[in-house]
Structures are given as structure tokens and as C-alpha cells.
Design a protein around this motif. Structure first.
Motif, PDB file in Angstrom:
ATOM      1  N   ARG A  38    -103.368  21.258  -9.263  1.00 43.57           N
ATOM      2  CA  ARG A  38    -104.122  22.004 -10.289  1.00 43.57           C
ATOM      3  C   ARG A  38    -105.496  21.390 -10.497  1.00 43.57           C
ATOM      4  NH1 ARG A  38     -99.088  22.343 -12.971  1.00 43.57           N
ATOM      5  NH2 ARG A  38     -99.618  20.535 -14.269  1.00 43.57           N
ATOM      6  N   GLN A  39    -105.557  20.057 -10.555  1.00 42.04           N
ATOM      7  CA  GLN A  39    -106.839  19.399 -10.763  1.00 42.04           C
ATOM      8  C   GLN A  39    -107.787  19.670  -9.605  1.00 42.04           C
ATOM      9  OE1 GLN A  39    -107.955  17.488 -13.568  1.00 42.04           O
ATOM     10  NE2 GLN A  39    -109.816  18.012 -12.433  1.00 42.04           N
ATOM     11  N   GLN A  50    -109.122  23.232  -9.862  1.00 44.66           N
ATOM     12  CA  GLN A  50    -110.147  23.347 -10.899  1.00 44.66           C
ATOM     13  C   GLN A  50    -111.473  22.744 -10.442  1.00 44.66           C
ATOM     14  OE1 GLN A  50    -108.286  21.428 -14.258  1.00 44.66           O
ATOM     15  NE2 GLN A  50    -106.768  23.067 -14.521  1.00 44.66           N
TER      16      GLN A  50
END
Length: 289
Positions: free
Chosen positions: A117-118, A121
Motif C-alpha cells: 500500500r505504501q 501511494q
């Protein structure tokens, strides 16, 4: 320069574009001109070794924190061309494709969801400021995608048998083995256009045509005096030398497309059958590993 492992990574193949220095704006052009004069440039295997090393820490580092300043360099007939690694960009793009290759449980074990997820993003934020970014290198594992062979011809094939095998047998490709094709960008684009015409007249829309359209659009992003390289990379170290010597997949693809253009379904089927048999053996070796 960071030290990298001496282990040969056997499964990655590459499609690369080398652009002339004139294709790059300043100050990047001057940077690559200086870089091309260096004698300590990394080898073809170094990039993948470094990427794999990033997966060893806890948590793993799926995408480099900073973009690579390295490139592959060719000097052909006095014209210097470079192929930037752009490892960070390619890492982000590859991360987005992993869900199609691995079950979710396996993917979560290798790269925890919070790490993915990081990275997603970070890529979204970066892409907002770099909407036209594209890689100079495409990578495949344990295969050469058939649409890559459309770009090259059998006359451009270069095979050099290595000295000694990667599996402690002289029957394998061995250290120093090379199987690659290089072709001018204008020729690669013509071959894509001709193949698309033949395929669209002979078969329904599908993955083969879609893949060629994607490759064609990618090639249009580069300088017309670029060179395109199809490189079997580390795969040569995992395949028997006899298989490599007899691998004329580009000729089989060209023969199959020409047969379709002429309406000769039988000849097209024979060419396709040779390809399927050859690359099934490679997939079997992948399963064994």
C-alpha cells in the motif's frame, strides 16, 4: 559502487531501448555522456541482483527509495546510445502486476499488504508530477513473450556459447553465454505495423494483437535512431546449449505471420507448433525450480 552478489540470476529476459544522447534534454544528456565514458559501469546481471537484495531486509524494500542513476551503454558506429535503468519506476510498475502472478496468501507472505500500500501511494504521488514517464526496459521471467520476437529478424540473432555450464555441466549455456537480437527502431516499428495488419486480417482481436498494440505504442515514445535489443539475459544459464543453438523463435514467428498473411493456415500452425513445443520445455524447467 555497491558490492553485488556473484550469483547468476537465471530467469529474467529483457526488451531494451537504447536512445542516442541527442534524445535526452540537458542536463541529463551531459550526465549520460559522462557516464558512458566510465570504465566501472555495472553489468547486465547487477541490476537484478541489487533488486533481489532489497527483498532480504525485514520489512522488504519492494521499490528503491531513490531512482537509479545507472544505464546500459552501446557505442555502435561511433554513436553512443544509453538505456537508463529507471529501476524505481519499473519496480512500481512490476509491483502492480504481482497480484496477477501470485495467490494473495503467497504475495502477503513475501510483501506484506502495508508495504504494498505504501509503495502504491508513493507511485501515485510521483506519477502526478511525471505523467509521461515510461521505462526503457521491459522484463519477463522464464520466457520471452512471443510478441517481442515480432520486432526482430533471425538475421539479427547473435548467439555466443559460454564456457562451462551454470548447473556444473558443459551442456548448459554457461558463463559468458549470450543470445540476443538488436535492430534499428525504424525496422522494429515497421515489423509491428506489418504484423498487426496480417493478424487483424486473419484472427479475432485477442491477447496477441493487444500485446503488439501495446508494444507499438511503447516504441513510439522513443527517438527514431534508437536501437531495440531483445536479450535472453540470465535465461541462457538455465537452458541446454543445444536448445539455445537451435532456438530460432524469431524466424518461427515471422514464418507464422507471413503464412497468416498468405492465408496458409497449415504453415501458420506448424510454425506455432514449433514455438509451443520449444517454450513448453522452458515452462517445465520453471516448474522444476
Amino acid at each position: 559502487m555497491p558490492k553485488v552478489s556473484s550469483v547468476v540470476v537465471p530467469y529474467a529476459t529483457y526488451l531494451r531501448v537504447y536512445e542516442p544522447l541527442a534524445a535526452f534534454p540537458e542536463p541529463e544528456r551531459s550526465h549520460w555522456a559522462r557516464y558512458a565514458r566510465r570504465s566501472d559501469r555495472p553489468s547486465y546481471q547487477d541490476e537484478l541482483r541489487r533488486s533481489l537484495a532489497d527483498l532480504l531486509p525485514t520489512p522488504p524494500v519492494p521499490v528503491p527509495v531513490h531512482e537509479s542513476g545507472d544505464a546500459f551503454v552501446l557505442d555502435v558506429d561511433g554513436v553512443v546510445r544509453v538505456c537508463p535503468w529507471r529501476t524505481r519506476l519499473r519496480g512500481w510498475q512490476a509491483l502492480g502486476d504481482l497480484a496477477e502472478e501470485f495467490p494473495e496468501a503467497v504475495l502477503d507472505a513475501v510483501l506484506p499488504p502495508v508495504v504494498r500500500r505504501q509503495a502504491a501511494q508513493d507511485y501515485e504521488r510521483w506519477l502526478a508530477g511525471n505523467p509521461d514517464a515510461r521505462p526503457w526496459i521491459r522484463t519477463a521471467t522464464w520466457q520471452v513473450p512471443l510478441n517481442w520476437f515480432v520486432l526482430v529478424s533471425d538475421e539479427e540473432r547473435e548467439y555466443v556459447k559460454g564456457d562451462g555450464g551454470s548447473e556444473n555441466s558443459p551442456d548448459f549455456g554457461g558463463d559468458g553465454a549470450v543470445l540476443r537480437y538488436r535492430t534499428p527502431m525504424v525496422q522494429a516499428r515497421r515489423r509491428v505495423a506489418r504484423a498487426l495488419r496480417a493478424l487483424r486480417n486473419a484472427i479475432d482481436e485477442g491477447p496477441l494483437i493487444d500485446g503488439l498494440v501495446d508494444i507499438g505504442r511503447w516504441l513510439e515514445e522513443f527517438h527514431p535512431r534508437s536501437l531495440v535489443e531483445l536479450d535472453y539475459g540470465g535465461l541462457v544459464h538455465a537452458l541446454p546449449a543445444g536448445d539455445l543453438e537451435g532456438d530460432h523463435s524469431a524466424a518461427d514467428v515471422a514464418e507464422g505471420i507471413e503464412a497468416l498473411r498468405l492465408g496458409d493456415d497449415a504453415a501458420a500452425g506448424e510454425a506455432y507448433g514449433r514455438l509451443v513445443e520449444r517454450w513448453r520445455a522452458v515452462r517445465d524447467r520453471r516448474s522444476a525450480n
